[in-house]
Write a protein that holds these residues in place. Structure first.
Motif, PDB file in Angstrom:
ATOM      1  N   MET A  48     -55.826  11.255  -2.107  1.00 48.78           N
ATOM      2  CA  MET A  48     -54.436  11.424  -2.618  1.00 48.78           C
ATOM      3  C   MET A  48     -53.606  12.220  -1.608  1.00 48.78           C
ATOM      4  SD  MET A  48     -52.421  10.424  -4.806  1.00 48.78           S
ATOM      5  CE  MET A  48     -50.792  10.657  -4.751  1.00 48.78           C
ATOM      6  N   LYS A  49     -52.386  11.549  -1.161  1.00 46.93           N
ATOM      7  CA  LYS A  49     -51.565  12.007  -0.212  1.00 46.93           C
ATOM      8  C   LYS A  49     -50.828  13.122  -1.128  1.00 46.93           C
ATOM      9  CE  LYS A  49     -49.931   7.886   2.277  1.00 46.93           C
ATOM     10  NZ  LYS A  49     -48.682   7.059   2.498  1.00 46.93           N
ATOM     11  N   SER A  50     -50.603  14.172  -0.027  1.00 54.03           N
ATOM     12  CA  SER A  50     -49.964  15.496  -0.358  1.00 54.03           C
ATOM     13  C   SER A  50     -48.629  15.937   0.158  1.00 54.03           C
ATOM     14  CB  SER A  50     -51.018  16.518  -0.185  1.00 54.03           C
ATOM     15  OG  SER A  50     -50.346  17.906  -0.357  1.00 54.03           O
ATOM     16  N   LEU A  51     -47.807  16.410  -0.472  1.00 56.25           N
ATOM     17  CA  LEU A  51     -46.537  16.817  -0.057  1.00 56.25           C
ATOM     18  C   LEU A  51     -46.638  17.902   0.986  1.00 56.25           C
ATOM     19  CD1 LEU A  51     -43.394  15.749   0.155  1.00 56.25           C
ATOM     20  CD2 LEU A  51     -43.062  17.213  -1.662  1.00 56.25           C
ATOM     21  N   PHE A  52     -47.847  18.434   0.919  1.00 56.89           N
ATOM     22  CA  PHE A  52     -47.937  19.439   2.050  1.00 56.89           C
ATOM     23  C   PHE A  52     -48.444  19.102   3.303  1.00 56.89           C
ATOM     24  CE2 PHE A  52     -48.999  22.201  -1.814  1.00 56.89           C
ATOM     25  CZ  PHE A  52     -47.884  22.888  -1.899  1.00 56.89           C
ATOM     26  N   GLU A  53     -48.636  17.832   3.311  1.00 56.00           N
ATOM     27  CA  GLU A  53     -49.103  17.060   4.743  1.00 56.00           C
ATOM     28  C   GLU A  53     -47.736  16.758   5.384  1.00 56.00           C
ATOM     29  OE1 GLU A  53     -52.008  14.091   4.025  1.00 56.00           O
ATOM     30  OE2 GLU A  53     -53.123  15.532   2.623  1.00 56.00           O
ATOM     31  N   LYS A  54     -47.761  17.069   6.597  1.00 52.47           N
ATOM     32  CA  LYS A  54     -46.456  16.912   7.707  1.00 52.47           C
ATOM     33  C   LYS A  54     -46.280  15.476   7.654  1.00 52.47           C
ATOM     34  CE  LYS A  54     -43.536  18.124  10.775  1.00 52.47           C
ATOM     35  NZ  LYS A  54     -42.254  17.280  10.621  1.00 52.47           N
TER      36      LYS A  54
END
Length: 147
Positions: A1-7
């Motif tokens: 799952m994509k994370s908003l913590f990844e740039k």
């Protein structure tokens, strides 16, 4: 799952927010674009403030819905909105979009936070689940408005 913590995901979300226009209409639901950008601030605010709470949340809600907040499966259209996160009046699009951008950045800057208080409705989330949940919520509503 994509994370908003990844740039890369953070950059993507900001770029998509920037492409929204006041004239955009939703592909589903009743919110205007101004109401949607206000609505998207609500879960970010919960995470950023990270207030301690004594609520345990509703066990049925946790059991049925919690994993859907951060898993790979897209949310279905027209899900009900909690009353506290439902915009009851029109919102100033440009102002709310600017606030949303600031909140997305403030959340991203928490990428190294190690201690999270339980969510007031859903209880405990891991750091990774917080990041995935925020990305998924924003992605859902940006798709709603075609970006």
């Amino acid at each position: 799952m994509k994370s908003l913590f990844e740039k890369s995901n953070y950059d993507e979300i900001l770029a998509r927010i920037d492409t929204l226009k006041e004239s955009d209409t939703g592909n589903w639901g009743k919110m205007t674009v101004g109401q949607m950008v206000w609505h998207c601030q609500v879960p970010l605010d919960v995470a950023i403030k990270n207030k301690p709470n004594n609520k345990t949340g509703n066990i049925l809600i946790k059991w049925f819905f919690k994993k859907s907040l951060y898993n790979e499966k897209p949310w279905r259209k027209n899900l009900p909105t909690s009353s506290f996160a439902k915009a009851k009046e029109e919102k100033d699009f440009e102002n709310e979009r600017a606030i949303l951008r600031e909140m997305v950045t403030a959340f991203y800057q928490l990428k190294d936070r190690t201690t999270w208080n339980p969510h007031p409705l859903f209880g405990v989330f891991t750091h990774d689940q917080w990041g995935a949940m925020q990305y998924k919520h924003l992605d859902h509503h940006l798709h709603q408005f075609g970006v």
